[in-house]
Scaffold this motif. Structure first.
Motif, PDB file in Angstrom:
ATOM      1  N   ALA A  76      -0.612  13.056 -15.605  1.00 22.94           N
ATOM      2  CA  ALA A  76      -1.830  13.801 -15.285  1.00 22.94           C
ATOM      3  C   ALA A  76      -2.336  13.482 -13.884  1.00 22.94           C
ATOM      4  CB  ALA A  76      -2.913  13.507 -16.310  1.00 22.94           C
ATOM      5  N   ASP A  77      -2.811  14.505 -13.202  1.00 23.37           N
ATOM      6  CA  ASP A  77      -3.398  14.342 -11.875  1.00 23.37           C
ATOM      7  C   ASP A  77      -4.829  13.833 -11.986  1.00 23.37           C
ATOM      8  OD1 ASP A  77      -3.172  14.661  -9.001  1.00 23.37           O
ATOM      9  OD2 ASP A  77      -4.598  16.302  -9.204  1.00 23.37           O
ATOM     10  N   GLU A  78      -5.567  14.303 -12.980  1.00 21.90           N
ATOM     11  CA  GLU A  78      -6.935  13.856 -13.242  1.00 21.90           C
ATOM     12  C   GLU A  78      -7.128  13.726 -14.744  1.00 21.90           C
ATOM     13  OE1 GLU A  78      -9.238  12.943 -11.207  1.00 21.90           O
ATOM     14  OE2 GLU A  78      -8.516  13.692  -9.267  1.00 21.90           O
ATOM     15  N   VAL A  79      -7.946  12.760 -15.132  1.00 21.91           N
ATOM     16  CA  VAL A  79      -8.352  12.585 -16.534  1.00 21.91           C
ATOM     17  C   VAL A  79      -9.869  12.534 -16.538  1.00 21.91           C
ATOM     18  CG1 VAL A  79      -8.204  11.152 -18.586  1.00 21.91           C
ATOM     19  CG2 VAL A  79      -6.242  11.312 -17.038  1.00 21.91           C
ATOM     20  N   VAL A  80     -10.493  13.452 -17.267  1.00 26.54           N
ATOM     21  CA  VAL A  80     -11.946  13.617 -17.207  1.00 26.54           C
ATOM     22  C   VAL A  80     -12.541  13.549 -18.606  1.00 26.54           C
ATOM     23  CG1 VAL A  80     -13.826  15.116 -16.442  1.00 26.54           C
ATOM     24  CG2 VAL A  80     -11.634  15.140 -15.215  1.00 26.54           C
ATOM     25  N   LEU A  81     -13.512  12.685 -18.790  1.00 28.21           N
ATOM     26  CA  LEU A  81     -14.196  12.595 -20.072  1.00 28.21           C
ATOM     27  C   LEU A  81     -15.068  13.824 -20.292  1.00 28.21           C
ATOM     28  CD1 LEU A  81     -15.062  10.933 -22.618  1.00 28.21           C
ATOM     29  CD2 LEU A  81     -16.931  10.038 -21.197  1.00 28.21           C
ATOM     30  N   LEU A  82     -14.837  14.533 -21.382  1.00 27.72           N
ATOM     31  CA  LEU A  82     -15.681  15.669 -21.738  1.00 27.72           C
ATOM     32  C   LEU A  82     -16.846  15.238 -22.600  1.00 27.72           C
ATOM     33  CD1 LEU A  82     -12.959  18.371 -22.516  1.00 27.72           C
ATOM     34  CD2 LEU A  82     -14.160  17.947 -20.364  1.00 27.72           C
ATOM     35  N   ILE A  93      -7.197  16.684 -19.317  1.00 26.85           N
ATOM     36  CA  ILE A  93      -6.178  16.132 -18.432  1.00 26.85           C
ATOM     37  C   ILE A  93      -5.550  17.273 -17.640  1.00 26.85           C
ATOM     38  CG2 ILE A  93      -5.668  14.040 -19.736  1.00 26.85           C
ATOM     39  CD1 ILE A  93      -3.370  15.433 -21.072  1.00 26.85           C
ATOM     40  N   ASP A  94      -5.435  17.060 -16.331  1.00 25.89           N
ATOM     41  CA  ASP A  94      -4.931  18.087 -15.431  1.00 25.89           C
ATOM     42  C   ASP A  94      -3.455  17.868 -15.141  1.00 25.89           C
ATOM     43  OD1 ASP A  94      -4.599  20.085 -13.592  1.00 25.89           O
ATOM     44  OD2 ASP A  94      -5.655  19.048 -11.967  1.00 25.89           O
ATOM     45  N   LEU A  95      -2.626  18.830 -15.548  1.00 24.80           N
ATOM     46  CA  LEU A  95      -1.185  18.756 -15.325  1.00 24.80           C
ATOM     47  C   LEU A  95      -0.732  19.741 -14.246  1.00 24.80           C
ATOM     48  CD1 LEU A  95      -0.037  18.552 -19.067  1.00 24.80           C
ATOM     49  CD2 LEU A  95      -0.421  16.666 -17.476  1.00 24.80           C
ATOM     50  N   SER A  96      -1.651  20.230 -13.456  1.00 26.02           N
ATOM     51  CA  SER A  96      -1.355  21.302 -12.502  1.00 26.02           C
ATOM     52  C   SER A  96      -0.264  20.978 -11.489  1.00 26.02           C
ATOM     53  CB  SER A  96      -2.640  21.714 -11.776  1.00 26.02           C
ATOM     54  OG  SER A  96      -3.589  22.218 -12.692  1.00 26.02           O
ATOM     55  N   ALA A 132     -13.554  26.335 -21.937  1.00 32.80           N
ATOM     56  CA  ALA A 132     -14.207  26.704 -20.682  1.00 32.80           C
ATOM     57  C   ALA A 132     -14.713  25.467 -19.948  1.00 32.80           C
ATOM     58  CB  ALA A 132     -15.358  27.666 -20.957  1.00 32.80           C
ATOM     59  N   TYR A 133     -15.266  24.531 -20.692  1.00 32.58           N
ATOM     60  CA  TYR A 133     -15.781  23.276 -20.128  1.00 32.58           C
ATOM     61  C   TYR A 133     -14.651  22.484 -19.466  1.00 32.58           C
ATOM     62  CZ  TYR A 133     -18.082  18.606 -20.537  1.00 32.58           C
ATOM     63  OH  TYR A 133     -18.607  17.367 -20.315  1.00 32.58           O
ATOM     64  N   ALA A 134     -13.536  22.345 -20.168  1.00 31.32           N
ATOM     65  CA  ALA A 134     -12.397  21.607 -19.623  1.00 31.32           C
ATOM     66  C   ALA A 134     -11.852  22.303 -18.381  1.00 31.32           C
ATOM     67  CB  ALA A 134     -11.302  21.490 -20.683  1.00 31.32           C
ATOM     68  N   ARG A 135     -11.705  23.588 -18.435  1.00 26.00           N
ATOM     69  CA  ARG A 135     -11.181  24.353 -17.298  1.00 26.00           C
ATOM     70  C   ARG A 135     -12.080  24.193 -16.079  1.00 26.00           C
ATOM     71  NH1 ARG A 135     -10.955  29.221 -14.482  1.00 26.00           N
ATOM     72  NH2 ARG A 135      -9.038  30.432 -14.639  1.00 26.00           N
ATOM     73  N   ALA A 136     -13.386  24.252 -16.287  1.00 24.97           N
ATOM     74  CA  ALA A 136     -14.325  24.167 -15.174  1.00 24.97           C
ATOM     75  C   ALA A 136     -14.249  22.816 -14.467  1.00 24.97           C
ATOM     76  CB  ALA A 136     -15.744  24.426 -15.676  1.00 24.97           C
ATOM     77  N   LEU A 137     -14.215  21.728 -15.242  1.00 23.01           N
ATOM     78  CA  LEU A 137     -14.179  20.406 -14.620  1.00 23.01           C
ATOM     79  C   LEU A 137     -12.855  20.147 -13.906  1.00 23.01           C
ATOM     80  CD1 LEU A 137     -16.027  17.990 -17.068  1.00 23.01           C
ATOM     81  CD2 LEU A 137     -16.688  18.626 -14.749  1.00 23.01           C
ATOM     82  N   VAL A 138     -11.762  20.562 -14.499  1.00 27.55           N
ATOM     83  CA  VAL A 138     -10.464  20.375 -13.855  1.00 27.55           C
ATOM     84  C   VAL A 138     -10.410  21.175 -12.553  1.00 27.55           C
ATOM     85  CG1 VAL A 138      -8.021  20.945 -14.064  1.00 27.55           C
ATOM     86  CG2 VAL A 138      -9.175  19.725 -15.918  1.00 27.55           C
ATOM     87  N   HIS A 139     -10.917  22.395 -12.578  1.00 29.14           N
ATOM     88  CA  HIS A 139     -10.937  23.216 -11.373  1.00 29.14           C
ATOM     89  C   HIS A 139     -11.771  22.548 -10.281  1.00 29.14           C
ATOM     90  CE1 HIS A 139     -12.482  26.400  -8.683  1.00 29.14           C
ATOM     91  NE2 HIS A 139     -11.302  26.952  -8.877  1.00 29.14           N
ATOM     92  N   TRP A 140     -12.912  21.997 -10.643  1.00 32.87           N
ATOM     93  CA  TRP A 140     -13.776  21.341  -9.648  1.00 32.87           C
ATOM     94  C   TRP A 140     -13.040  20.184  -8.975  1.00 32.87           C
ATOM     95  CZ3 TRP A 140     -15.906  16.333  -9.426  1.00 32.87           C
ATOM     96  CH2 TRP A 140     -16.817  16.144  -8.377  1.00 32.87           C
TER      97      TRP A 140
END
Length: 315
Positions: A76-82, A93-96, A132-140
């Motif tokens: 993962a590139d980023e791991v963000v607590l929701l 987790i961002d796998l982009s 939507a919440y996960a998508r928004a934070l990963v995009h940010w």
């Protein structure tokens, strides 16, 4: 049971996320580390702004847990607590950065990455809100890799709810942001409303007017300005009435919905903004065929809710 934000036309899609966002715990590295190792923790993968879901015809979020999550976490590139749900943590987790094949290998079989705009209308209210919440934070995170003040790289902190500049003499902290935009159905108080068409719309689709809030104006002033700019008519401030709001992570907006009443005057369309706009009679929209001749906005949009409320006398 958690309440869900509603409008006169029903629940607002992408709202109603039931998580405890655990704001007091984000800045505790030991607590966050323990949650990452907890076998009850669930992980929400995102790849190139797409969410991991089950069967697209009956979409449900697909979570990774325990050993199944280990490879995805490593890559993962980023791991963000929701937040927390029923006491268990949920992270995005961002796998982009991975190629599509690699991303699917990281999450295992039985699910696929899909655009939320495709599957969101068929998801349960809370599921759509979480995606939507996960998508928004990963995009940010993906769009704020560098400090806006000095240009140095920055790094994630507080479990993904901030980014801090790595420059020794800077240290600027950024927080997740969303862009406020007004979206409004203009009507004459009777049987007619204004809908417009953008060039990017599917053939036949017409929708409400909308635009971003500018510095130095309140929401009602933004409504008046946008209507004047796009179709050349003046809505009196007293005719602007709040309807509801909707997070819209495509990519990072908060849509603030209004009904706006004014006289049924001729329109002057700004062709730089719209390819067309006109007054529609209520019956014309109630009988819209939903094809390339005339269709309404997506069912998961607040634009659709604004129109449906007006069509049924709730504006």
């Amino acid at each position: 049971m958690e309440s869900v934000p509603t409008s006169p036309a029903g629940p607002i899609p992408y709202t109603g996320c039931s998580l405890d966002r655990a704001a007091q715990m984000r800045s505790d590295p030991a607590w966050v580390a323990a949650r990452l190792l907890d076998r009850q923790t669930r992980f929400v993968p995102v790849w190139n702004n797409r969410n991991l879901v089950s069967d697209p015809d009956r979409p449900q979020p697909c979570f990774l847990m325990g050993e199944q999550a280990s490879l995805a976490l490593e890559l993962a590139d980023e791991v963000v607590l929701l937040g927390l749900q029923d006491g268990a943590a949920i992270f995005a987790i961002d796998l982009s950065p991975l190629e599509e094949v690699e991303a699917h290998q990281a999450v295992g079989d039985g699910a696929t990455f899909r655009d939320l705009r495709e599957v969101g209308p068929n998801m349960a209210q809370g599921d759509g809100a979480l995606m939507a919440y996960a998508r928004a934070l990963v995009h940010w995170h993906g769009h704020h890799q560098y400090c806006p003040r000095c240009g140095q790289p920055n790094e994630s902190k507080d479990a993904g709810f901030a980014r801090i500049c790595c420059g020794r003499q800077c240290g600027t902290t950024q927080f997740p942001r969303t862009d406020p935009a007004v979206i409004m159905l203009v009507h004459d108080g009777g049987e007619h409303c204004v809908l417009g068409r953008h060039a990017r719309f599917p053939p036949g689709m017409h929708s409400t007017l909308a635009g971003f809030v500018e510095p130095g104006e309140c929401l009602e002033e933004a409504v008046v300005r946008e209507v004047k700019e796009e179709v050349g008519i003046t809505v009196p401030l007293e005719g602007v009435r709040y309807f509801a709001s909707q997070p819209w992570p495509f990519p990072a907006s908060l849509m603030l919905g209004f009904h706006a009443a004014c006289e049924c005057l001729p329109l002057t369309v700004d062709e730089a903004e719209l390819v067309g706009a006109r007054w529609f009679h209520r019956d014309e929209l109630l009988n819209a065929p939903g094809d390339e001749t005339l269709s309404l906005p997506r069912k998961d949009s607040i634009a659709r809710k604004l129109i449906e409320a007006w069509l049924h006398g709730q504006a």
